[in-house]
Design a protein around this motif. Structure first.
Motif, PDB file in Angstrom:
ATOM      1  N   GLU A   2       0.794  -1.331   0.071  1.00 31.62           N
ATOM      2  CA  GLU A   2       0.163   0.185  -0.094  1.00 31.62           C
ATOM      3  C   GLU A   2       0.885   1.089   0.092  1.00 31.62           C
ATOM      4  O   GLU A   2       1.711   1.381   0.935  1.00 31.62           O
ATOM      5  N   GLU A   4       0.471   5.352  -0.010  1.00 30.30           N
ATOM      6  CA  GLU A   4      -0.702   6.279  -0.117  1.00 30.30           C
ATOM      7  C   GLU A   4      -0.244   7.740   0.591  1.00 30.30           C
ATOM      8  O   GLU A   4       0.637   7.468   1.338  1.00 30.30           O
ATOM      9  N   ARG A   5      -0.818   8.745   0.026  1.00 29.33           N
ATOM     10  CA  ARG A   5      -0.569  10.051   0.842  1.00 29.33           C
ATOM     11  C   ARG A   5      -1.760  10.398   1.284  1.00 29.33           C
ATOM     12  O   ARG A   5      -2.999   9.919   0.959  1.00 29.33           O
ATOM     13  N   LYS A   6      -1.779  10.978   2.593  1.00 26.70           N
ATOM     14  CA  LYS A   6      -2.941  11.141   3.472  1.00 26.70           C
ATOM     15  C   LYS A   6      -2.886  12.949   3.647  1.00 26.70           C
ATOM     16  O   LYS A   6      -1.899  13.377   3.988  1.00 26.70           O
ATOM     17  N   ARG A  86     -16.638   6.540   4.049  1.00 25.26           N
ATOM     18  CA  ARG A  86     -15.730   6.935   2.950  1.00 25.26           C
ATOM     19  C   ARG A  86     -16.137   7.085   1.787  1.00 25.26           C
ATOM     20  O   ARG A  86     -17.031   6.213   1.283  1.00 25.26           O
ATOM     21  N   LEU A 111     -10.318  13.202   6.341  1.00 23.06           N
ATOM     22  CA  LEU A 111      -9.162  12.837   5.694  1.00 23.06           C
ATOM     23  C   LEU A 111      -9.334  12.532   4.508  1.00 23.06           C
ATOM     24  O   LEU A 111     -10.235  11.559   4.182  1.00 23.06           O
ATOM     25  N   GLU A 113      -7.430  10.360   1.596  1.00 22.15           N
ATOM     26  CA  GLU A 113      -6.133   9.542   1.141  1.00 22.15           C
ATOM     27  C   GLU A 113      -6.178   9.154  -0.442  1.00 22.15           C
ATOM     28  O   GLU A 113      -7.141   9.003  -0.831  1.00 22.15           O
ATOM     29  N   GLU A 115      -4.139   6.571  -3.074  1.00 19.47           N
ATOM     30  CA  GLU A 115      -3.299   5.428  -3.122  1.00 19.47           C
ATOM     31  C   GLU A 115      -2.291   5.414  -4.463  1.00 19.47           C
ATOM     32  O   GLU A 115      -3.182   5.895  -5.347  1.00 19.47           O
ATOM     33  N   ASP A 134      -0.672  18.043   4.293  1.00 19.41           N
ATOM     34  CA  ASP A 134      -0.390  16.821   3.968  1.00 19.41           C
ATOM     35  C   ASP A 134       0.173  16.160   5.406  1.00 19.41           C
ATOM     36  O   ASP A 134       1.138  16.553   6.144  1.00 19.41           O
ATOM     37  N   THR A 136       0.789  12.789   5.832  1.00 19.11           N
ATOM     38  CA  THR A 136       1.390  11.481   5.276  1.00 19.11           C
ATOM     39  C   THR A 136       2.155  10.800   6.171  1.00 19.11           C
ATOM     40  O   THR A 136       2.217   9.554   6.636  1.00 19.11           O
ATOM     41  N   HIS A 142      -2.925   8.238  11.879  1.00 20.41           N
ATOM     42  CA  HIS A 142      -3.368   6.775  11.638  1.00 20.41           C
ATOM     43  C   HIS A 142      -4.544   6.483  12.459  1.00 20.41           C
ATOM     44  O   HIS A 142      -4.631   6.698  13.635  1.00 20.41           O
TER      45      HIS A 142
END
Length: 152
Positions: A2, A4-6, A86, A111, A113, A115, A134, A136, A142
Protein backbone atom coordinates in the motif's frame (compact mmCIF):
# COMPACT_ATOMS: atom_id res chain seq x y z
CA UNK A 1 2.07 -3.02 -0.96
CA UNK A 2 0.00 0.00 0.00
CA UNK A 3 1.50 3.33 -1.12
CA UNK A 4 -0.61 6.28 -0.09
CA UNK A 5 -0.56 9.93 0.86
CA UNK A 6 -2.93 11.39 3.42
CA UNK A 7 -4.26 14.95 3.75
CA UNK A 8 -6.44 16.87 6.17
CA UNK A 9 -9.47 18.55 4.64
CA UNK A 10 -11.41 21.50 6.04
CA UNK A 11 -15.21 21.23 5.92
CA UNK A 12 -15.52 24.54 4.06
CA UNK A 13 -13.23 23.17 1.31
CA UNK A 14 -15.19 19.97 0.62
CA UNK A 15 -16.39 19.36 -2.93
CA UNK A 16 -20.08 20.08 -3.42
CA UNK A 17 -22.64 17.27 -3.54
CA UNK A 18 -20.59 14.53 -1.87
CA UNK A 19 -23.66 12.29 -2.11
CA UNK A 20 -23.07 11.96 -5.86
CA UNK A 21 -20.02 9.77 -5.17
CA UNK A 22 -20.06 6.12 -4.14
CA UNK A 23 -19.60 5.65 -0.41
CA UNK A 24 -19.13 2.97 2.21
CA UNK A 25 -20.07 3.04 5.88
CA UNK A 26 -17.01 1.76 7.74
CA UNK A 27 -16.53 0.59 11.31
CA UNK A 28 -13.13 -0.62 12.43
CA UNK A 29 -11.39 -1.71 15.59
CA UNK A 30 -7.83 -2.63 16.43
CA UNK A 31 -6.77 -5.88 18.06
CA UNK A 32 -3.13 -4.76 18.03
CA UNK A 33 -1.37 -1.58 16.92
CA UNK A 34 2.23 -2.83 16.60
CA UNK A 35 1.98 -4.50 14.16
CA UNK A 36 -1.43 -3.24 13.11
CA UNK A 37 -4.10 -5.94 13.22
CA UNK A 38 -7.49 -4.48 12.39
CA UNK A 39 -11.03 -5.69 11.91
CA UNK A 40 -13.29 -3.77 9.56
CA UNK A 41 -16.93 -3.75 8.58
CA UNK A 42 -17.40 -2.02 5.21
CA UNK A 43 -21.11 -1.93 4.40
CA UNK A 44 -21.93 -5.67 4.58
CA UNK A 45 -18.37 -6.95 4.11
CA UNK A 46 -16.05 -7.95 6.95
CA UNK A 47 -12.24 -8.17 7.00
CA UNK A 48 -9.24 -8.86 9.18
CA UNK A 49 -6.27 -6.75 8.08
CA UNK A 50 -2.56 -6.89 8.90
CA UNK A 51 -0.42 -3.81 8.14
CA UNK A 52 3.34 -3.60 8.52
CA UNK A 53 5.14 -0.54 9.85
CA UNK A 54 5.60 2.38 7.50
CA UNK A 55 4.28 5.80 6.60
CA UNK A 56 4.23 6.26 2.82
CA UNK A 57 4.49 2.57 1.88
CA UNK A 58 3.71 -0.58 3.84
CA UNK A 59 2.58 -4.16 3.40
CA UNK A 60 -1.15 -4.79 3.82
CA UNK A 61 -3.04 -8.09 3.81
CA UNK A 62 -6.84 -8.40 3.96
CA UNK A 63 -8.62 -11.62 4.88
CA UNK A 64 -12.38 -12.05 4.70
CA UNK A 65 -14.35 -12.57 7.93
CA UNK A 66 -17.90 -13.64 8.60
CA UNK A 67 -20.25 -11.24 10.36
CA UNK A 68 -20.18 -13.54 13.41
CA UNK A 69 -16.36 -13.56 13.53
CA UNK A 70 -16.29 -9.77 13.15
CA UNK A 71 -18.78 -9.28 16.01
CA UNK A 72 -16.81 -11.69 18.21
CA UNK A 73 -13.50 -9.92 17.54
CA UNK A 74 -15.07 -6.46 17.91
CA UNK A 75 -15.59 -7.21 21.61
CA UNK A 76 -11.82 -7.73 21.88
CA UNK A 77 -10.81 -4.47 20.18
CA UNK A 78 -8.52 -2.18 22.14
CA UNK A 79 -9.65 1.41 22.52
CA UNK A 80 -12.23 3.12 20.36
CA UNK A 81 -14.06 1.42 17.48
CA UNK A 82 -13.87 4.04 14.74
CA UNK A 83 -16.87 4.86 12.55
CA UNK A 84 -16.72 6.85 9.33
CA UNK A 85 -18.23 7.27 5.89
CA UNK A 86 -15.78 6.88 2.99
CA UNK A 87 -16.54 8.63 -0.29
CA UNK A 88 -14.63 7.54 -3.39
CA UNK A 89 -13.98 10.54 -5.63
CA UNK A 90 -12.39 10.23 -9.08
CA UNK A 91 -9.02 11.96 -9.39
CA UNK A 92 -6.71 12.72 -12.31
CA UNK A 93 -4.46 10.08 -13.86
CA UNK A 94 -6.90 7.26 -13.03
CA UNK A 95 -6.43 7.71 -9.29
CA UNK A 96 -9.16 7.86 -6.65
CA UNK A 97 -9.51 10.01 -3.56
CA UNK A 98 -10.89 8.21 -0.53
CA UNK A 99 -12.45 10.90 1.64
CA UNK A 100 -13.15 9.75 5.20
CA UNK A 101 -15.80 11.70 7.11
CA UNK A 102 -15.49 10.57 10.71
CA UNK A 103 -18.37 10.06 13.13
CA UNK A 104 -18.27 10.60 16.91
CA UNK A 105 -16.00 10.83 18.79
CA UNK A 106 -14.03 12.27 15.84
CA UNK A 107 -16.90 14.13 14.23
CA UNK A 108 -15.48 16.99 12.16
CA UNK A 109 -12.27 15.14 11.23
CA UNK A 110 -11.94 14.83 7.45
CA UNK A 111 -9.06 12.88 5.88
CA UNK A 112 -8.37 12.33 2.19
CA UNK A 113 -6.17 9.44 1.08
CA UNK A 114 -4.82 8.71 -2.38
CA UNK A 115 -3.19 5.37 -3.25
CA UNK A 116 -0.45 5.17 -5.86
CA UNK A 117 1.11 2.49 -8.06
CA UNK A 118 4.66 3.53 -7.03
CA UNK A 119 6.54 5.70 -4.54
CA UNK A 120 7.68 7.86 -7.46
CA UNK A 121 4.05 8.58 -8.40
CA UNK A 122 3.25 9.37 -4.76
CA UNK A 123 6.12 11.87 -4.51
CA UNK A 124 5.19 13.52 -7.84
CA UNK A 125 1.50 13.91 -6.93
CA UNK A 126 0.10 17.44 -6.90
CA UNK A 127 -3.01 17.41 -4.69
CA UNK A 128 -6.17 19.33 -5.60
CA UNK A 129 -6.63 22.79 -4.09
CA UNK A 130 -9.31 21.60 -1.64
CA UNK A 131 -6.80 19.39 0.19
CA UNK A 132 -5.22 20.81 3.34
CA UNK A 133 -2.11 19.83 5.24
CA UNK A 134 -0.21 16.74 4.05
CA UNK A 135 -0.14 14.40 7.08
CA UNK A 136 1.34 11.38 5.29
CA UNK A 137 4.36 11.30 7.58
CA UNK A 138 2.43 11.92 10.80
CA UNK A 139 1.32 8.88 12.79
CA UNK A 140 -1.14 11.16 14.63
CA UNK A 141 -3.72 10.61 11.88
CA UNK A 142 -3.34 6.85 11.51
CA UNK A 143 -6.64 5.23 12.44
CA UNK A 144 -4.72 2.90 14.76
CA UNK A 145 -3.47 5.96 16.67
CA UNK A 146 -6.94 7.53 16.73
CA UNK A 147 -8.33 4.30 18.24
CA UNK A 148 -6.05 4.68 21.26
CA UNK A 149 -6.62 8.37 22.01
CA UNK A 150 -8.35 9.33 25.24
CA UNK A 151 -11.64 10.98 24.38
CA UNK A 152 -13.24 13.06 27.12
Amino acid sequence: MEIERKFLVKKENLPENLEQYPCKVIEQGYLCTEPVVRIRKSNDNYYLTYKSKGLLAREEYNLPLTKEAYEHLKLKADGIVISKVRYVIPEKDGLSIELDVFKAPYEGLLLAEVEFPSEEAAHAYQPPSWFGEDVTYSTEYHNSTLSRKNIN
